[in-house]
Each structure stands twice: as structure tokens, then as C-alpha cells.
Scaffold this motif. Structure first.
Motif, PDB file in Angstrom:
ATOM      1  N   GLU A  85     -15.116  38.174 -38.535  1.00  0.00           N
ATOM      2  CA  GLU A  85     -14.879  36.729 -38.896  1.00  0.00           C
ATOM      3  C   GLU A  85     -14.236  35.723 -39.336  1.00  0.00           C
ATOM      4  O   GLU A  85     -13.772  35.220 -39.753  1.00  0.00           O
ATOM      5  N   VAL A  86     -14.781  36.962 -40.758  1.00  0.00           N
ATOM      6  CA  VAL A  86     -14.473  36.139 -42.210  1.00  0.00           C
ATOM      7  C   VAL A  86     -13.043  35.882 -42.193  1.00  0.00           C
ATOM      8  O   VAL A  86     -12.403  35.479 -42.509  1.00  0.00           O
ATOM      9  N   LEU A 138      -9.813  33.337 -42.281  1.00  0.00           N
ATOM     10  CA  LEU A 138      -9.586  33.034 -43.786  1.00  0.00           C
ATOM     11  C   LEU A 138      -7.538  33.416 -43.013  1.00  0.00           C
ATOM     12  O   LEU A 138      -6.825  32.624 -43.680  1.00  0.00           O
ATOM     13  N   LEU A 139      -7.013  34.141 -41.998  1.00  0.00           N
ATOM     14  CA  LEU A 139      -5.663  34.062 -41.794  1.00  0.00           C
ATOM     15  C   LEU A 139      -5.199  32.860 -40.969  1.00  0.00           C
ATOM     16  O   LEU A 139      -4.281  33.019 -40.550  1.00  0.00           O
ATOM     17  N   SER A 140      -6.240  32.603 -40.505  1.00  0.00           N
ATOM     18  CA  SER A 140      -5.585  31.481 -39.440  1.00  0.00           C
ATOM     19  C   SER A 140      -5.595  29.953 -40.403  1.00  0.00           C
ATOM     20  O   SER A 140      -4.767  28.786 -39.945  1.00  0.00           O
ATOM     21  N   LEU A 141      -6.179  29.822 -41.521  1.00  0.00           N
ATOM     22  CA  LEU A 141      -5.026  29.372 -42.581  1.00  0.00           C
ATOM     23  C   LEU A 141      -4.607  28.862 -42.400  1.00  0.00           C
ATOM     24  O   LEU A 141      -3.859  27.506 -42.839  1.00  0.00           O
ATOM     25  N   PRO A 142      -3.443  29.150 -43.132  1.00  0.00           N
ATOM     26  CA  PRO A 142      -1.946  29.234 -43.221  1.00  0.00           C
ATOM     27  C   PRO A 142      -0.879  28.744 -42.350  1.00  0.00           C
ATOM     28  O   PRO A 142      -0.424  28.068 -42.214  1.00  0.00           O
ATOM     29  N   ILE A 161      -5.352  20.685 -41.552  1.00  0.00           N
ATOM     30  CA  ILE A 161      -6.156  21.458 -41.604  1.00  0.00           C
ATOM     31  C   ILE A 161      -7.719  20.674 -41.056  1.00  0.00           C
ATOM     32  O   ILE A 161      -8.290  21.542 -40.258  1.00  0.00           O
ATOM     33  N   ALA A 162      -7.670  20.107 -41.119  1.00  0.00           N
ATOM     34  CA  ALA A 162      -8.789  18.844 -40.098  1.00  0.00           C
ATOM     35  C   ALA A 162      -7.793  19.054 -38.955  1.00  0.00           C
ATOM     36  O   ALA A 162      -9.244  19.707 -37.798  1.00  0.00           O
ATOM     37  N   ALA A 163      -6.989  19.482 -38.323  1.00  0.00           N
ATOM     38  CA  ALA A 163      -7.245  19.446 -36.746  1.00  0.00           C
ATOM     39  C   ALA A 163      -7.018  20.714 -36.540  1.00  0.00           C
ATOM     40  O   ALA A 163      -7.903  21.654 -35.448  1.00  0.00           O
ATOM     41  N   GLY A 164      -6.754  21.477 -37.469  1.00  0.00           N
ATOM     42  CA  GLY A 164      -6.842  23.392 -36.955  1.00  0.00           C
ATOM     43  C   GLY A 164      -8.436  23.632 -37.490  1.00  0.00           C
ATOM     44  O   GLY A 164      -8.774  24.376 -36.719  1.00  0.00           O
ATOM     45  N   TYR A 197     -10.297  24.876 -33.840  1.00  0.00           N
ATOM     46  CA  TYR A 197     -10.624  27.094 -34.140  1.00  0.00           C
ATOM     47  C   TYR A 197     -11.280  27.086 -33.024  1.00  0.00           C
ATOM     48  O   TYR A 197     -12.309  26.204 -32.699  1.00  0.00           O
ATOM     49  N   ASN A 198     -11.716  28.073 -32.677  1.00  0.00           N
ATOM     50  CA  ASN A 198     -12.184  29.065 -31.400  1.00  0.00           C
ATOM     51  C   ASN A 198     -14.290  29.452 -32.363  1.00  0.00           C
ATOM     52  O   ASN A 198     -14.361  30.399 -32.729  1.00  0.00           O
TER      53      ASN A 198
END
Length: 247
Positions: free
Chosen positions: A146-147, A151-155, A163-166, A170-171
Motif C-alpha cells: 500500500e505504501v 508513493l508511485l502515484s505521487l509523480p 498534490i491536493a487534487a491527487g 486517491y482510492n
């Protein structure tokens, strides 16, 4: 409190015994602990050098054919001789784990360890038998997965939404469900190791007890176990069709 923790699994890395011993070590914060991997006769003297000043010895090991692994049996013979010759008086605690669903499948191994304890002149502290050891060991990957996924979703958050909208999109439900299942399945394990560290801190002895994966029906465990061993067989070059081929 001075404790020596021995990982007696024959696996070199990522063993379930190492995992369970690591949880106990974290719960023994404040105590002086030393961890040694029982890799063979080359570490016997290092282990024996601690016997003169420890209060507690904790051995974590798997069940092999209702008994201890052969390299552990050789160690116990040498340790019995050493303890009797040097008058060792520490308490012994054991974390036994097996691949069966029931933790009580560890009772014969715990009985062997108690016999060693009596023969060596030591005091039996307590033993815990952990069922579904392979499943509990595999579940440790859930938080890491999960971590890593987060972390892979951040880019992609930075490239597309920010960042805020992501973070807002996020699921999180999937993550929370996965972590909830991890916690529920591990309640028995963590509470049992908590009970053991409390017993160790008090320098007490108590009857052995058993645990397994919690809130997981046997049929679900069997389904997971079958899938796991088919996958393990495939990784070692054995196809599914070979497993079910009539001889």
C-alpha cells in the motif's frame, strides 16, 4: 532485563520466525536485546558467550514434521551440554510456527523444547504456537504494498492534478479496506506476542497458548493456501497441470 533472541529458521532471509521475532523485539523496547541467526555450528560459541549474563532466551523456529529442524536439534544437544557444565539459570521462551491452520499443531515442538529445558537445567518461561504461519508471514507485505502504491502515484499527481487534487481523488477506500483486513487477520498474532513480552518483562512462567490468523474462516484459509502453494510451485518450475496429473 537482558534477553537473547535466536532466529532458528533454516531460511536465510525473510523467514516467518524472523518476522515474529522482530515484532516481539519491537515490543521489548527498553530491554537490552541481542538477536542472533542460528546459521550453524559457527555461531554456537557466540550464542554461548551470552548465556552467562542473560535473564531470558527466546527461540523462534518453524515446525518440521511435528518437531524441530535438524540443525536446531544439533544446537540443542550442544546447548544442553554447555548449560549443564556452566550452571546456566535463565528462562526459556519459544515462538513456534507452522503452516497448518491450528496453532495447536505446534504442541509437539513446544513439548520438545520443554524437554530440552528440563534436561539443561533451565526454567521454562512460556511457549506460543502460531498457526497459519505462512499466511501471517505473507500478510506482512500488505502495508509495504500500500505504501509503495501510494508513493508511485505521487509523480502522476504532480503531472496531472497536483498534490491536493491527487490526494483527494486517491482510492483511499481500497487502502483502508486492505489495512483493515491486515489488522483483523493479525489480532491474534500481535496480542499473543504482546502477552509473551509482558510475561518476559515480569520474569514469569505461564502455560503455553496458541493462536492463528483471526477472523478468517478455515475455507478461506484453505483457498489462500492452495493458491499460494500453486504459485510457489510455479516459481520453482512446476506447472499446475503437473500438480494434478495422475501417476
Amino acid at each position: 532485563m537482558n534477553a537473547l533472541l535466536i532466529n532458528a529458521s533454516p531460511k536465510r532471509i525473510l523467514s516467518n520466525s524472523q518476522y515474529f521475532l522482530g515484532i516481539l523485539k519491537c515490543q521489548l523496547v527498553g530491554c537490552r536485546t541481542t538477536e542472533i541467526k542460528l546459521s550453524g555450528p559457527n555461531v554456537y560459541q557466540e550464542i554461548f558467550s551470552h548465556f552467562s549474563h542473560i535473564d531470558t532466551l527466546v527461540i523462534a523456529l518453524p515446525v518440521y514434521v511435528d518437531g524441530v529442524p535438524s540443525h536446531v536439534l544439533r544446537f540443542l544437544k550442544e546447548a544442553e551440554t554447555y548449560c549443564r557444565a556452566h550452571g546456566c539459570h535463565f528462562k526459556l521462551y519459544v515462538i513456534s510456527n507452522c503452516g497448518f491452520f491450528e496453532g495447536k499443531q505446534c504442541k509437539h515442538e513446544l513439548a520438545i523444547m520443554q524437554s530440552f529445558c528440563a534436561a539443561a537445567g533451565l526454567t521454562w518461561g512460556a511457549g506460543v504456537g502460531v498457526g497459519a504461519g505462512e499466511m501471517l508471514g505473507a500478510l506482512r507485505l500488505t502495508p509495504l504494498f500500500e505504501v509503495t502504491k501510494f508513493l508511485l502515484s505521487l509523480p502522476f499527481f504532480l503531472l496531472q492534478e497536483g498534490i491536493a487534487a491527487g490526494l483527494a481523488n486517491y482510492n483511499w477506500i481500497s487502502t483502508l479496506v486492505s489495512m483493515l483486513i491486515f489488522v483483523l487477520f493479525n489480532i491474534g498474532l500481535y496480542s499473543s506476542l504482546w502477552k509473551m513480552q509482558r510475561t518476559i518483562r515480569r520474569g514469569a512462567s505461564r502455560p503455553d497458548w496458541y493462536t492463528s490468523v483471526t477472523l478468517c474462516p478455515r475455507f478461506l484459509f484453505t483457498m489462500f493456501a492452495n493458491g499460494y502453494w500453486i504459485l510457489r510451485a510455479a516459481l520453482h518450475g512446476t506447472g499446475v497441470w503437473q500438480l494434478y496429473k495422475k501417476k
